[in-house]
Design a protein around this motif. Structure first.
Motif, mmCIF file in Angstrom:
data_model
loop_
_atom_site.group_PDB
_atom_site.id
_atom_site.type_symbol
_atom_site.label_atom_id
_atom_site.label_comp_id
_atom_site.label_asym_id
_atom_site.label_seq_id
_atom_site.Cartn_x
_atom_site.Cartn_y
_atom_site.Cartn_z
ATOM 1 N N LEU A 197 -8.487 -52.979 -56.438
ATOM 2 C CA LEU A 197 -8.638 -51.812 -57.319
ATOM 3 C C LEU A 197 -7.372 -51.660 -58.137
ATOM 4 N N GLU A 198 -7.533 -51.558 -59.432
ATOM 5 C CA GLU A 198 -6.369 -51.459 -60.330
ATOM 6 C C GLU A 198 -6.560 -50.256 -61.248
ATOM 7 N N ARG A 199 -5.534 -49.440 -61.312
ATOM 8 C CA ARG A 199 -5.592 -48.224 -62.119
ATOM 9 C C ARG A 199 -5.652 -48.503 -63.632
ATOM 10 N N ALA A 218 -8.334 -45.490 -60.033
ATOM 11 C CA ALA A 218 -7.093 -45.083 -59.362
ATOM 12 C C ALA A 218 -7.400 -44.657 -57.931
ATOM 13 N N VAL A 219 -6.689 -45.243 -56.988
ATOM 14 C CA VAL A 219 -6.845 -44.817 -55.585
ATOM 15 C C VAL A 219 -6.032 -43.533 -55.405
ATOM 16 N N GLU A 220 -6.690 -42.514 -54.871
ATOM 17 C CA GLU A 220 -6.008 -41.218 -54.719
ATOM 18 C C GLU A 220 -5.573 -40.950 -53.292
ATOM 19 N N GLY A 262 10.422 -62.112 -67.504
ATOM 20 C CA GLY A 262 10.035 -63.499 -67.255
ATOM 21 C C GLY A 262 11.189 -64.425 -66.885
ATOM 22 N N PHE A 263 12.208 -63.883 -66.217
ATOM 23 C CA PHE A 263 13.295 -64.738 -65.721
ATOM 24 C C PHE A 263 12.852 -65.306 -64.366
ATOM 25 N N ALA A 264 12.945 -66.609 -64.218
ATOM 26 C CA ALA A 264 12.733 -67.207 -62.900
ATOM 27 C C ALA A 264 14.125 -67.405 -62.320
ATOM 28 N N PRO A 268 -3.173 -54.964 -65.546
ATOM 29 C CA PRO A 268 -2.190 -54.551 -64.539
ATOM 30 C C PRO A 268 -1.159 -53.650 -65.230
ATOM 31 N N GLN A 269 -0.808 -52.558 -64.595
ATOM 32 C CA GLN A 269 -0.070 -51.526 -65.341
ATOM 33 C C GLN A 269 1.167 -51.056 -64.584
ATOM 34 N N GLY A 270 2.024 -52.027 -64.175
ATOM 35 C CA GLY A 270 3.245 -51.635 -63.463
ATOM 36 C C GLY A 270 4.425 -52.386 -64.030
ATOM 37 N N ALA A 271 4.737 -53.527 -63.415
ATOM 38 C CA ALA A 271 5.856 -54.347 -63.872
ATOM 39 C C ALA A 271 5.439 -55.790 -64.171
ATOM 40 N N SER A 272 4.349 -56.251 -63.530
ATOM 41 C CA SER A 272 4.064 -57.694 -63.583
ATOM 42 C C SER A 272 3.688 -58.198 -64.971
ATOM 43 N N THR A 273 3.179 -57.308 -65.838
ATOM 44 C CA THR A 273 2.870 -57.739 -67.212
ATOM 45 C C THR A 273 3.889 -57.173 -68.203
ATOM 46 N N ILE A 298 1.550 -58.967 -59.371
ATOM 47 C CA ILE A 298 1.725 -60.309 -58.790
ATOM 48 C C ILE A 298 1.559 -60.289 -57.268
ATOM 49 N N VAL A 299 1.966 -59.193 -56.613
ATOM 50 C CA VAL A 299 1.871 -59.136 -55.149
ATOM 51 C C VAL A 299 0.416 -58.967 -54.702
ATOM 52 N N GLY A 300 -0.287 -57.994 -55.311
ATOM 53 C CA GLY A 300 -1.679 -57.757 -54.942
ATOM 54 C C GLY A 300 -2.534 -58.992 -55.179
ATOM 55 N N GLY A 318 12.105 -54.620 -56.213
ATOM 56 C CA GLY A 318 13.352 -54.588 -56.978
ATOM 57 C C GLY A 318 13.170 -55.279 -58.319
ATOM 58 N N GLY A 319 14.235 -55.879 -58.815
ATOM 59 C CA GLY A 319 14.164 -56.542 -60.128
ATOM 60 C C GLY A 319 13.814 -58.009 -60.017
ATOM 61 N N MET A 320 13.263 -58.423 -58.868
ATOM 62 C CA MET A 320 13.064 -59.869 -58.642
ATOM 63 C C MET A 320 11.633 -60.203 -58.259
ATOM 64 N N GLY A 321 10.680 -59.356 -58.647
ATOM 65 C CA GLY A 321 9.310 -59.549 -58.175
ATOM 66 C C GLY A 321 8.641 -60.810 -58.682
ATOM 67 N N ILE A 322 9.087 -61.331 -59.818
ATOM 68 C CA ILE A 322 8.499 -62.586 -60.291
ATOM 69 C C ILE A 322 8.953 -63.703 -59.368
ATOM 70 N N ALA A 323 10.230 -63.610 -58.981
ATOM 71 C CA ALA A 323 10.770 -64.640 -58.088
ATOM 72 C C ALA A 323 10.132 -64.573 -56.702
HETATM 73 C C1 LIG Z 1 11.199 -54.606 -67.832
HETATM 74 C C2 LIG Z 1 11.184 -55.377 -66.562
HETATM 75 C C3 LIG Z 1 11.817 -56.613 -66.500
HETATM 76 C C4 LIG Z 1 11.757 -57.372 -65.327
HETATM 77 N N1 LIG Z 1 12.243 -58.643 -65.346
HETATM 78 C C5 LIG Z 1 12.080 -59.434 -64.268
HETATM 79 C C6 LIG Z 1 12.466 -60.792 -64.313
HETATM 80 O O1 LIG Z 1 12.907 -61.273 -65.345
HETATM 81 N N2 LIG Z 1 12.310 -61.557 -63.191
HETATM 82 C C7 LIG Z 1 11.810 -61.037 -62.036
HETATM 83 O O2 LIG Z 1 11.726 -61.760 -61.025
HETATM 84 N N3 LIG Z 1 11.378 -59.758 -61.979
HETATM 85 C C8 LIG Z 1 11.503 -58.960 -63.063
HETATM 86 N N4 LIG Z 1 11.075 -57.656 -63.026
HETATM 87 C C9 LIG Z 1 10.520 -57.146 -61.772
HETATM 88 C C10 LIG Z 1 9.100 -57.616 -61.555
HETATM 89 O O3 LIG Z 1 8.342 -57.537 -62.728
HETATM 90 C C11 LIG Z 1 8.473 -56.757 -60.455
HETATM 91 O O4 LIG Z 1 9.297 -56.774 -59.313
HETATM 92 C C12 LIG Z 1 7.083 -57.271 -60.050
HETATM 93 O O5 LIG Z 1 6.266 -57.438 -61.173
HETATM 94 C C13 LIG Z 1 6.443 -56.308 -59.070
HETATM 95 O O6 LIG Z 1 5.142 -56.750 -58.799
HETATM 96 P P1 LIG Z 1 4.148 -55.877 -57.925
HETATM 97 O O7 LIG Z 1 2.877 -56.601 -57.859
HETATM 98 O O8 LIG Z 1 4.830 -55.520 -56.637
HETATM 99 O O9 LIG Z 1 4.032 -54.497 -58.705
HETATM 100 P P2 LIG Z 1 3.329 -54.157 -60.101
HETATM 101 O O10 LIG Z 1 3.309 -55.295 -61.010
HETATM 102 O O11 LIG Z 1 3.968 -52.895 -60.574
HETATM 103 O O12 LIG Z 1 1.829 -53.883 -59.658
HETATM 104 C C14 LIG Z 1 1.424 -52.704 -59.026
HETATM 105 C C15 LIG Z 1 0.078 -52.342 -59.599
HETATM 106 O O13 LIG Z 1 -0.474 -51.240 -58.871
HETATM 107 C C16 LIG Z 1 -1.222 -50.450 -59.764
HETATM 108 N N5 LIG Z 1 -1.362 -49.127 -59.165
HETATM 109 C C17 LIG Z 1 -0.376 -48.252 -58.870
HETATM 110 N N6 LIG Z 1 -0.869 -47.164 -58.269
HETATM 111 C C18 LIG Z 1 -2.208 -47.351 -58.181
HETATM 112 C C19 LIG Z 1 -3.269 -46.561 -57.640
HETATM 113 N N7 LIG Z 1 -3.042 -45.389 -57.068
HETATM 114 N N8 LIG Z 1 -4.529 -47.035 -57.717
HETATM 115 C C20 LIG Z 1 -4.777 -48.250 -58.286
HETATM 116 N N9 LIG Z 1 -3.800 -49.036 -58.797
HETATM 117 C C21 LIG Z 1 -2.527 -48.594 -58.742
HETATM 118 C C22 LIG Z 1 -0.386 -50.451 -61.028
HETATM 119 O O14 LIG Z 1 -1.163 -50.093 -62.149
HETATM 120 C C23 LIG Z 1 0.132 -51.887 -61.053
HETATM 121 O O15 LIG Z 1 -0.666 -52.735 -61.827
HETATM 122 C C24 LIG Z 1 11.126 -56.860 -64.173
HETATM 123 C C25 LIG Z 1 10.516 -55.610 -64.226
HETATM 124 C C26 LIG Z 1 10.526 -54.863 -65.407
HETATM 125 C C27 LIG Z 1 9.847 -53.528 -65.446
#
Ligand SMILES: Cc1cc2nc3c(=O)[nH]c(=O)nc-3n(C[C@H](O)[C@H](O)[C@H](O)COP(=O)(O)OP(=O)(O)OC[C@H]3O[C@@H](n4cnc5c(N)ncnc54)[C@H](O)[C@@H]3O)c2cc1C
Length: 371
Positions: free
Chosen positions: A45-47, A197-199, A60-62, A51-56, A24-26, A352-357
């Motif tokens: 660039l996405e590994r 993947a960015v190294e 889904g709590f707002a 999306p493979q971290g937390a955003s998918t 969501i941030v990128g 943290g645990g609030m990235g959707i917000a």
């Molecule tokens: C189970 C769970 C429940 C949650 N519930 C909530 C909720 O209800 N409400 C809320 O507000 N938040 C919630 N969160 C937190 C929220 O999802 C995250 O804070 C938010 O999604 C973070 O977004 P981001 O874009 O910073 O990171 P991410 O979504 O993690 O994105 C980072 C991306 O970078 C990519 N990446 C990493 N390293 C590399 C590399 N070297 N090269 C290329 N790509 C790379 C990853 O594959 C990933 O897709 C929850 C998280 C989890 C895991």
């Protein structure tokens, strides 16, 4: 594999802005960069294939923080800092809704309830005692009482007789939100390359050389939005924190509706249509869950099932459909890190645990570093 002239020329030359991570941030950073610089060539660039971290992967709590979380934050932060934290979440959710539209992510304002276990009488009483104080503190954010007391109408077992509810809390369909956001970013003319993947990277005077597992190329500016994986690329202190989740199969006549915080936020659950999604339990093994590897453990999954069986659905048979995990980025402070790291390198991490917000706001803030 060598890339062709065409591949370099079309996708990897004259790049103005490169963003690592399509969470969501990128994605928001890309959107706002495009708004600021409509002609810029922007690459994400996405590994992962997705999306493979937390955003998918999230719940889904707002949400803005339950009352016990606000009280706990007040032990470490000033009143003004806590108000600002809650305000950021509130503004972040409004921005997400404005950008994508409620329908596109199935936003529903069903309220968020903190429920207290029977054995948490002290915490429950403390929250009730401080309700008025917290409501006054947060009045400037919500313009009304942030927390109200409501009866245990969903008949959870082994809990105190009332919930402390935030009527402003909502829920979204995480998958629809991310799909809509990805489409919007691509539609704006930003290129997203998956499974790259960015190294590492190397800073030069007026550009950065980006090294991936497939190729190298130059970009004018580099933005790191990899949250829980940030320490693999940059020196900022962001600790990975795995969060495990499960979801039931559809349950006939499920009456539970809304988002719920249990055991000081260590567990959280919600309905999604007629299923229950339940996550949490990191407190059972903090050390083991401080990892950037995906996976589920018997210890935590068993506890999640036990909570479903004994507290949430004590009289309703259910089956588990899916289990998964996601990786969050944590630190000793709740504020995200949005800053310039070097001449041409920037980061927006530690959600943290609030990235959707807050993710939309943080993405915008990251792009605004270019102003
Ligand atoms: C189970 C769970 C429940 C949650 N519930 C909530 C909720 O209800 N409400 C809320 O507000 N938040 C919630 N969160 C937190 C929220 O999802 C995250 O804070 C938010 O999604 C973070 O977004 P981001 O874009 O910073 O990171 P991410 O979504 O993690 O994105 C980072 C991306 O970078 C990519 N990446 C990493 N390293 C590399 C590399 N070297 N090269 C290329 N790509 C790379 C990853 O594959 C990933 O897709 C929850 C998280 C989890 C895991």
């Amino acid at each position: 594999m060598n890339l062709s002239y065409w591949e370099y020329k079309t996708w990897l030359s004259n790049i103005n802005f490169t963003i690592v991570g399509s969470g969501i941030v990128g994605l928001n950073c890309a959107l706002y960069l495009k708004k600021l610089f409509p002609k810029a060539k922007i690459l994400i660039l996405e590994r992962g294939h997705l999306p493979q971290g937390a955003s998918t992967k999230n719940a889904g709590f707002a949400c803005f923080g339950s009352i016990s979380e606000v009280l706990s934050d007040l032990k470490k932060h000033s009143e003004e800092e806590v108000r600002q934290l809650v305000l950021k979440r509130w503004e972040g959710i409004q921005l997400l809704r404005e950008n994508l539209g409620d329908e596109q992510m199935d936003y529903q304002n069903n309220g968020g309830h903190e429920i207290f276990l029977k054995e948490q009488a002290d915490l429950y009483d403390d929250c009730l005692d401080k309700l008025n104080r917290i409501n006054s503190l947060l009045k400037p954010v919500f313009g009304a009482d942030a927390f109200v007391v409501q009866p245990n109408s969903f008949k959870f077992k082994g809990v105190q007789k009332n919930y402390i509810t935030n009527p402003f809390e909502g829920q979204i369909n995480t998958g629809s939100m991310m799909k809509t956001l990805l489409a919007k970013v691509q539609h704006s003319g930003v290129t997203i390359l998956n499974a790259i993947a960015v190294e590492g990277y190397q800073e030069n005077m007026d550009h950065v050389v980006v090294k991936t597992d497939q190729f190298e190329f130059k970009t004018n500016k580099l933005f790191i939005a990899t949250n829980g994986f940030a320490s693999q690329l940059i020196g900022e202190i962001v600790k990975p924190a795995r969060a495990q989740v499960l979801i039931t199969k559809p349950i006939e006549n499920l009456s539970v509706k809304g988002t719920f915080h249990l055991d000081e936020g260590y567990y959280y659950f919600r309905n999604i249509e007629n299923r229950i999604l339940l996550g949490g339990g990191r407190n059972l093994d903090f050390k083991g869950e401080e990892t950037s590897s995906f996976g589920e453990t018997t210890l935590i999954q068993n506890r999640l099932e036990e909570i479903l069986r004994t507290i949430i659905l004590p009289d309703t048979p259910f089956e588990i459909d899916l289990r998964w995990s996601g990786i969050m980025g944590m630190g000793n402070q709740k504020k995200p890190i949005v800053k310039q790291l070097a001449n041409n390198v920037y980061c927006g991490v530690r959600m943290g645990g609030m990235g959707i917000a807050i993710g939309s706001l943080v993405g915008r803030e990251l792009a605004n570093l270019m102003k």
